[in-house]
Design an enzyme around this catalytic site. Structure first.
Site, PDB file in Angstrom:
ATOM      1  N   GLY A 399       0.787  -1.223   0.000  1.00 57.48           N
ATOM      2  CA  GLY A 399       0.000   0.000   0.000  1.00 57.48           C
ATOM      3  C   GLY A 399       0.823   1.279   0.000  1.00 57.48           C
ATOM      4  N   SER A 400       0.242   2.308   0.611  1.00 55.08           N
ATOM      5  CA  SER A 400       0.760   3.676   0.512  1.00 55.08           C
ATOM      6  C   SER A 400       2.125   3.891   1.152  1.00 55.08           C
ATOM      7  CB  SER A 400      -0.246   4.643   1.136  1.00 55.08           C
ATOM      8  OG  SER A 400      -1.486   4.571   0.470  1.00 55.08           O
ATOM      9  N   ALA A 401       2.652   2.906   1.852  1.00 54.64           N
ATOM     10  CA  ALA A 401       3.979   3.059   2.453  1.00 54.64           C
ATOM     11  C   ALA A 401       5.029   3.403   1.401  1.00 54.64           C
ATOM     12  CB  ALA A 401       4.372   1.785   3.197  1.00 54.64           C
ATOM     13  N   LYS A 403       4.715   5.412  -1.169  1.00 55.19           N
ATOM     14  CA  LYS A 403       4.459   6.684  -1.858  1.00 55.19           C
ATOM     15  C   LYS A 403       5.660   7.625  -1.846  1.00 55.19           C
ATOM     16  CE  LYS A 403      -0.587   6.664  -1.557  1.00 55.19           C
ATOM     17  NZ  LYS A 403      -1.798   7.170  -0.900  1.00 55.19           N
TER      18      LYS A 403
END
Length: 715
Positions: A399-401, A403
């Site tokens: 996931g967004s980790a 980004k």
């Protein structure tokens, strides 16, 4: 009278001839003796006194110990009684069998050892014990045909005949062995492992003092048998790090079949104990002990004298980068939070594991690597088991980790400028479902900068960054042509952080993640927010460390240094090798660009809208990035994949001068409502790290390479 005289003359002649013949024969004998004694005397004397010098490696030296960074023992060796057997070059099978029979009356053999006897062992034993019956299994005609076969040499003929005997042994004969005979066979089998003149372990587990005494009293009738002390590998900390420490084979197992050629080429005996997996295997050459080297003077295969050439010694001691006390404290935290949430089946029906890694972002030293998952014990009961191995062998959507890597890819490709504002809005490409940021539904469209996008965890900002890297412009409900090369561009840049490529940790079996195989616009959007390719927890730790230290991808490692064996309990051995930190690559980004992402991570941990602002009041001033990924859990009982969510969190502290980075991964953490277990684990773990740091400073603990005394931490 004349006849008598003639006979007398004939007798005289014959006697003279006999005398001359005897004289001649004695003369020849004396001459021959002279030649033997004078001419060839020294040659025959040398032949009579001829001996051979044979070298052998003896003993079973202990393996090196394994310590943590503060000199606490993680893996040790425990002494134990042992009974050994050494054959000479002239020892016959019949003699060995007789010794085995006598020894079997003095010691017990474990049932598991007897059960491990295979059919071939029984066949060989039967042929040895039944010579006459064995000879009848091959006819004279069959032997004659083998003799007539000119394409086979003598060894091949004997081998073929032996194989024929093996195949023809009556099955009922092999089933008729008594327990006592099998006991003798188990001992005899151990006699035949290894090499002549090299001691073989006959029994080294549960050897009672009574057995040692009985054997000692009868050594005179047990040629080749001896009583001694052996060792057993002990993993002192029970399950802690058990999955990565690996295993060592037993004397019964010896060298694994698939590794025989490799180890024998290095001088190992078949019954030597070797590291068979992970750390014990990876550092086998250092951990193994050196056997004493003996030179035997033999005559006709019998030993007449022996002397030591080189002394044996224990293997080298290995010190890990792991902080054992921190490791155990973090294991407790993970176990508590995992079991607490897993019990809430209505929220997290598929949650069965969790991972947590802490490392030094500047050196790559792994301070702790925690993995816990539910499994079954030998009795089938459900229990939490060590899965530190999974920190680098299992991969997940994170996931967004990631980004931070997406924003920096925008910078590095000159597609995104520091501080650039983009509109966070619902994204709809023609013929695809609408995609939006988690907050868009309630807040509507809004402009935000790169740092705000990291703080809020904006999906739309990352998608538009990906479009800019692809060189396309987004227009609502219009098709979009994304070239495959854009995926390559992103993946190549992500690899600079350690995402999608092996971290090069100093342990075998590392996974490098899985790549999606389709190249549609929606796939690129998923990639940009960490929901397409999968990564290992260790890759996440390396990624966040690269951001923390200013752009250097460091090789993670758990081996800190190698030392000579520690013969004084309160001292460490002399230093032989110290692991040097290795930079694998540097990000192709400027200091300003890296600093911009660092600021974004700081806002995640401190901003009012930060998705990990539970760190806001922490005294150690952390930076972080959280992640949630749509995922699938395969339910074997239902035979299909079920939708779920993974949650992650990466970070480091202190923000201005990072000394520790971390990565938390919880696969299948929840279904609908996020319980934020990832954030709870990370916060508790970082609190514990800085709490222990103060304790260590107060007590004067150290971890640098010194020859100071060993310091024991409280358990």
């Amino acid at each position: 009278m004349k006849e008598k005289k003639a006979k007398k003359n004939q007798t005289t002649v014959r006697m003279n001839l006999l005398f001359v013949s005897v004289f001649f024969l004695f003369s020849m004998l004396i001459l021959r003796l002279g030649v033997v004694q004078i001419v060839k005397g020294s040659q025959y004397e040398a032949e009579v006194s001829r001996t051979e010098n044979v070298k052998s490696d003896n003993g079973n030296p202990p393996r090196g110990k394994i310590y943590d960074r503060y000199r606490n023992v993680i893996v040790d060796n425990v002494p134990m009684n042992a009974i050994t057997y050494t054959s000479t070059q002239s020892t016959k099978s019949k003699e060995m069998l007789e010794v085995a029979e006598n020894l079997s009356k003095l010691i017990d053999i474990d049932e598991k050892v007897i059960e491990s006897i295979n059919p071939r062992d029984k066949q060989d034993y039967w042929l040895l014990r039944n010579k006459e019956k064995a000879a009848e299994l091959v006819t004279k005609d069959e032997l004659a045909k083998l003799e007539a076969n000119e394409e086979m040499d003598e060894d091949e003929r004997n081998k073929k005949a032996y194989e024929m005997q093996l195949d023809r042994i009556p099955k009922d004969e092999l089933k008729a062995f008594t327990n006592e005979e099998l006991k003798v066979l188990a001992i005899f089998r151990q006699f035949n492992t290894g090499y002549a003149l090299t001691p073989k372990i006959v029994k080294n587990k549960n050897v009672s003092d009574e057995e040692m005494a009985r054997v000692s009293e009868n050594l005179s009738s047990l040629p080749g048998v001896n009583v001694t002390t052996d060792w057993e590998r002990k993993y002192v900390q029970d399950s802690t790090l058990r999955s990565i420490l690996g295993k060592v084979s037993t004397t019964e197992q010896g060298i694994p079949t698939e590794l025989v050629d490799d180890f024998k080429s290095k001088g190992y005996a078949m019954n030597d104990r070797v590291g068979t997996s992970y750390f014990e295997s990876e550092y086998e050459s250092l951990l193994k002990g050196k056997k004493e080297e003996i030179e035997h003077i033999t005559k006709n295969g019998s030993v007449i004298d022996s002397q030591m050439i080189k002394e044996g010694h224990s293997g080298k001691d290995v010190y890990l980068t792991i902080d054992l006390k921190l490791q155990k404290e973090l294991e407790t935290i993970v176990e508590e939070e995992l079991s607490k949430q897993a019990a809430k089946r209505w929220e997290s029906p598929y949650l069965d594991r969790a991972y947590l890694i802490m490392m030094n972002p500047y050196t790559g030293e792994i301070l702790s690597m925690v993995g816990k998952k539910y499994g079954h014990d030998k009795d089938g009961n459900v229990e939490l088991q060590d899965d530190a191995l999974g920190t680098f062998t299992s991969e997940y959507g994170v996931g967004s980790a990631v980004k931070g890597a997406t924003v920096l890819t925008g910078y590095m490709t000159d597609s995104l400028a520091i501080g650039e504002s983009l509109l966070d809005e619902a994204i709809q490409i023609k013929d695809t479902p609408v995609k939006r940021s988690w907050f868009n539904q309630s807040r509507g469209a809004m402009y935000m900068t790169d740092k705000q996008a990291l703080e809020w965890s904006s999906n739309a900002y990352m998608w538009k960054t990906a479009f800019k890297v692809a060189g396309v412009t987004y227009q609502k409900d219009q098709p979009m042509n994304i070239k495959r090369e854009t995926f390559d561009t992103f993946r190549n840049h992500f690899k600079q952080f350690g995402l999608g490529v092996k971290t090069e940790i100093d342990l075998p079996g590392e996974a490098d993640g899985l790549q999606g195989s389709e190249y549609k616009p929606g796939n690129l959007m998923d990639f940009a927010i960490g929901q397409y390719d999968t990564y290992t927890p260790m890759q996440l730790a390396q990624y966040v460390s690269t951001i923390a230290n200013g752009g250097y991808r460091m090789q993670p490692h758990i081996m800190k240094e190698i030392r000579e064996p520690n013969y004084e309990s309160e001292k460490v051995g002399s230093l032989l090798y110290e692991h040097e930190s290795k930079v694998l690559n540097r990000l192709d980004a400027s200091e300003e660009e890296i600093h911009s992402v660092q600021q974004g991570f700081y806002r995640v941990a401190h901003g009012a809208n930060g998705t990990a602002n539970n760190f806001a009041n922490a005294p150690y001033d952390a930076a972080a990035k959280s992640g949630t990924a749509e995922a699938f859990y395969y339910a074997p009982e239902r035979g299909k994949n079920l939708e779920t969510y993974n949650t992650t969190l990466v970070g480091y502290a202190p923000y201005s001068h990072p000394e520790v980075s971390f990565a938390v991964v919880l696969p299948a953490s929840h279904q609908d409502k996020d319980p934020y277990v990832n954030k709870t684990i990370a916060k508790r773990a970082m609190d514990k790290y800085f709490e222990l740091k103060k304790e260590y400073e107060k007590k004067g603990y150290y971890s640098e390479s010194t020859d100071k005394e060993v310091i024991e931490t409280d358990e």
